[in-house]
Design a protein around this motif. Structure first.
Motif, mmCIF file in Angstrom:
data_model
loop_
_atom_site.group_PDB
_atom_site.id
_atom_site.type_symbol
_atom_site.label_atom_id
_atom_site.label_comp_id
_atom_site.label_asym_id
_atom_site.label_seq_id
_atom_site.Cartn_x
_atom_site.Cartn_y
_atom_site.Cartn_z
ATOM 1 N N LYS A 268 0.831 -1.262 0.114
ATOM 2 C CA LYS A 268 -0.029 -0.073 -0.160
ATOM 3 C C LYS A 268 0.936 1.137 -0.052
ATOM 4 O O LYS A 268 1.688 1.430 0.913
ATOM 5 C CB LYS A 268 -1.105 0.260 1.222
ATOM 6 C CG LYS A 268 -1.793 1.151 1.317
ATOM 7 C CD LYS A 268 -2.746 1.009 2.472
ATOM 8 C CE LYS A 268 -3.833 2.233 2.884
ATOM 9 N NZ LYS A 268 -4.851 1.919 1.716
ATOM 10 N N ARG B 131 -0.748 -4.247 -5.540
ATOM 11 C CA ARG B 131 -1.892 -5.029 -5.197
ATOM 12 C C ARG B 131 -1.923 -4.835 -3.636
ATOM 13 O O ARG B 131 -1.070 -4.968 -3.057
ATOM 14 C CB ARG B 131 -1.929 -6.432 -5.588
ATOM 15 C CG ARG B 131 -3.464 -7.120 -5.299
ATOM 16 C CD ARG B 131 -3.296 -8.499 -5.818
ATOM 17 N NE ARG B 131 -2.580 -9.475 -4.581
ATOM 18 C CZ ARG B 131 -2.591 -10.482 -4.565
ATOM 19 N NH1 ARG B 131 -2.631 -11.110 -5.901
ATOM 20 N NH2 ARG B 131 -2.174 -11.392 -3.655
ATOM 21 N N TRP B 132 -3.112 -4.458 -3.261
ATOM 22 C CA TRP B 132 -3.687 -4.326 -1.890
ATOM 23 C C TRP B 132 -5.239 -4.444 -1.777
ATOM 24 O O TRP B 132 -5.891 -4.482 -2.685
ATOM 25 C CB TRP B 132 -3.347 -2.958 -1.141
ATOM 26 C CG TRP B 132 -3.304 -3.025 0.269
ATOM 27 C CD1 TRP B 132 -3.922 -2.462 1.339
ATOM 28 C CD2 TRP B 132 -2.114 -3.615 0.972
ATOM 29 N NE1 TRP B 132 -3.547 -2.868 2.537
ATOM 30 C CE2 TRP B 132 -2.398 -3.612 2.371
ATOM 31 C CE3 TRP B 132 -1.120 -4.567 0.779
ATOM 32 C CZ2 TRP B 132 -1.734 -3.901 3.266
ATOM 33 C CZ3 TRP B 132 -0.315 -5.056 1.844
ATOM 34 C CH2 TRP B 132 -0.543 -4.727 3.100
ATOM 35 N N ASP B 133 -5.738 -4.604 -0.559
ATOM 36 C CA ASP B 133 -7.179 -5.268 -0.472
ATOM 37 C C ASP B 133 -7.949 -4.257 0.781
ATOM 38 O O ASP B 133 -8.962 -4.882 1.004
ATOM 39 C CB ASP B 133 -7.460 -6.523 -0.211
ATOM 40 C CG ASP B 133 -6.724 -6.897 1.293
ATOM 41 O OD1 ASP B 133 -6.008 -6.163 1.752
ATOM 42 O OD2 ASP B 133 -6.759 -8.132 1.573
ATOM 43 N N THR C 33 -10.894 -1.621 2.371
ATOM 44 C CA THR C 33 -12.081 -1.087 1.754
ATOM 45 C C THR C 33 -12.277 0.024 2.730
ATOM 46 O O THR C 33 -11.610 0.259 3.848
ATOM 47 C CB THR C 33 -13.267 -2.092 1.938
ATOM 48 O OG1 THR C 33 -13.142 -2.758 3.491
ATOM 49 C CG2 THR C 33 -12.967 -3.383 1.022
ATOM 50 N N SER D 229 -8.912 4.138 1.193
ATOM 51 C CA SER D 229 -8.871 2.830 0.786
ATOM 52 C C SER D 229 -7.772 2.307 -0.259
ATOM 53 O O SER D 229 -7.789 1.224 -0.685
ATOM 54 C CB SER D 229 -10.284 2.035 0.541
ATOM 55 O OG SER D 229 -10.678 2.957 -0.566
ATOM 56 N N THR E 183 -5.049 1.570 -2.664
ATOM 57 C CA THR E 183 -3.786 0.601 -2.710
ATOM 58 C C THR E 183 -2.571 1.684 -3.103
ATOM 59 O O THR E 183 -1.493 1.515 -2.551
ATOM 60 C CB THR E 183 -3.872 -0.126 -4.107
ATOM 61 O OG1 THR E 183 -4.839 -1.241 -3.605
ATOM 62 C CG2 THR E 183 -2.730 -1.161 -4.240
ATOM 63 N N ASN F 221 -7.010 -3.283 -6.617
ATOM 64 C CA ASN F 221 -7.383 -3.510 -5.186
ATOM 65 C C ASN F 221 -8.237 -4.776 -5.323
ATOM 66 O O ASN F 221 -9.235 -4.803 -6.073
ATOM 67 C CB ASN F 221 -8.605 -2.491 -4.768
ATOM 68 C CG ASN F 221 -8.779 -2.329 -3.484
ATOM 69 O OD1 ASN F 221 -9.285 -3.427 -2.877
ATOM 70 N ND2 ASN F 221 -8.580 -1.071 -2.631
ATOM 71 N N ALA G 28 -13.435 0.311 -2.700
ATOM 72 C CA ALA G 28 -12.126 -0.315 -2.606
ATOM 73 C C ALA G 28 -11.445 0.330 -3.902
ATOM 74 O O ALA G 28 -11.459 -0.265 -5.029
ATOM 75 C CB ALA G 28 -12.062 -1.733 -2.524
ATOM 76 N N ALA H 137 -8.361 1.385 -6.224
ATOM 77 C CA ALA H 137 -7.154 0.748 -6.789
ATOM 78 C C ALA H 137 -6.113 2.084 -6.826
ATOM 79 O O ALA H 137 -4.813 1.790 -6.351
ATOM 80 C CB ALA H 137 -7.320 0.419 -8.053
ATOM 81 N N GLY I 293 -10.424 -3.115 -10.168
ATOM 82 C CA GLY I 293 -11.339 -3.205 -8.942
ATOM 83 C C GLY I 293 -12.812 -3.298 -9.131
ATOM 84 O O GLY I 293 -13.198 -3.882 -10.239
#
Length: 369
Positions: free
Chosen positions: A111, A134-136, A138, A154, A156, A173, A187, A189, A206
């Protein structure tokens, strides 16, 4: 994203004669001839505000030739750093020259946020299919301060510094698509919150709120943008050229949610020579802002586009103030016959300000693209 509406009172004081246009447009007693005259006045204003000179923005003084290259690679023998975070942390907080971060192939589970003082950063991957950040997160996830991150937090990858460039890279994301009606599942990206940024041959992947085109002048060239609901949103002044916009939803979705809140704002999204495909039923845009402004020109639209095309966010007053237009679009979803009455099939003259780099003052800061 919130559903707040700005009042027109401040704009009325500042706009003078232009205010009369809005008052007449929103009055239920306005005659048909007055509406026609004021419509033309409104279009004249749009053309003026979309001219080459955007006085609300700073003059561009870009720097194109890198003074230093930093290599990032999963293999430490091939790089200065093995993570993006380490590479960015090595840059002076007040960066004076163009700096190239070359990112090797692989998936970087990080992130990242570029601080506002770190201008002139170029991020170049080995190819959008090879280099992935990449991250995830929310919006409802709790952050370090014990509070929910919100949509803004939120992302990435977030950019707060001007003159940022990204090439040949994917921002993703990985949060799962939310069920219908879920809250707090935005979410992002990538969030771009700075002026004069360019994205070339990039992918943004995303679901809800994929690309936060927050503020500033931005250029997207040959990019792939995928999402479900409002997957390009914000209050940027942005040109999307030769981009593939791909919806991935099993129900209704929306491509854009532009947040222009007054006639004083010189913002809007323009899509030129793009392609819209995907699944589900898709609105071209929702009026997040009272004066939301979006134009599609020379764009192919698949059958997923709803015949009405646009949604007023549940506020009929916005039908009087938004600017939604098409110009010479093609494909089964481009049929203008079923569009809402407050959308526009633009003439060549009306479309002209939106379809070139001048829309984002590109003649100043994009000379090398």
């Amino acid at each position: 994203m919130g559903k707040d509406c700005s009042t027109l009172l401040m704009g009325m004081k500042l706009l003078g004669a232009t205010t009369l246009i809005i008052l007449l447009l929103t009055s239920s007693t306005t005659s048909a001839s007055s509406i026609k005259n004021n419509e033309e006045s409104y279009l004249n204003w749009v053309r003026r505000m979309s001219s080459r000179n955007h006085s609300n923005f700073l003059d561009a003084k870009n720097k194109f030739h890198p003074c230093k290259t930093i290599k990032v690679n999963k293999n430490p023998k091939l790089a200065h750093f093995t993570t993006l975070d380490a590479a960015i942390s090595s840059i002076p907080l007040f960066n004076p020259c163009r700096l190239l971060i070359s990112v090797g192939p692989g998936t970087y589970r990080e992130k990242i946020e570029i601080p506002m003082t770190m201008a002139y950063v170029t991020l170049e991957g080995a190819g959008a299919g090879k280099t992935i950040i990449r991250w995830d997160d929310t919006a409802d996830r709790v952050g370090p301060n014990g509070q929910p991150l919100g949509t803004y937090g939120s992302a990435t990858f977030a950019v707060n510094a001007p003159y940022f460039v990204a090439k040949n890279i994917t921002f993703k994301n990985k949060a799962p698509p939310p069920p219908a009606g879920a809250t707090g599942k935005q979410a992002v990206a990538l969030r771009i919150s700075a002026d004069m940024a360019a994205f070339i041959n990039c992918k943004f992947i995303g679901a809800q709120d994929t690309l936060y085109d927050h503020k500033g002048r931005h250029y997207f060239k040959n990019c792939h943008i995928q999402g479900s609901v409002d997957f390009i949103f914000g209050d940027g002044l942005s040109l999307y050229q030769d981009c593939h916009l791909h919806a991935k939803t099993k129900s209704y979705g929306a491509l854009t949610a532009q947040k222009r809140e007054s006639m004083l704002e010189e913002t809007g999204f323009s899509f030129v020579n793009c392609k819209v495909t995907g699944s589900g039923a898709l609105y071209l845009g929702r009026a997040w802002g009272t004066f939301s402004r979006v134009v599609f020109a020379y764009t192919y639209m698949d059958k997923i586009i709803t015949p009405r095309g646009w949604y007023d966010w549940g506020d009929k007053q916005r039908q009087m103030t938004v600017f939604y237009g098409q110009f010479k679009c093609s494909g089964p979803g481009a049929d203008y016959g079923g569009r809402v009455s407050w959308a526009r099939e633009l003439t060549k003259q009306e479309a002209e300000p939106f379809i070139s780099l001048s829309f984002i003052d590109g003649h100043q800061w994009l000379t090398n693209f």
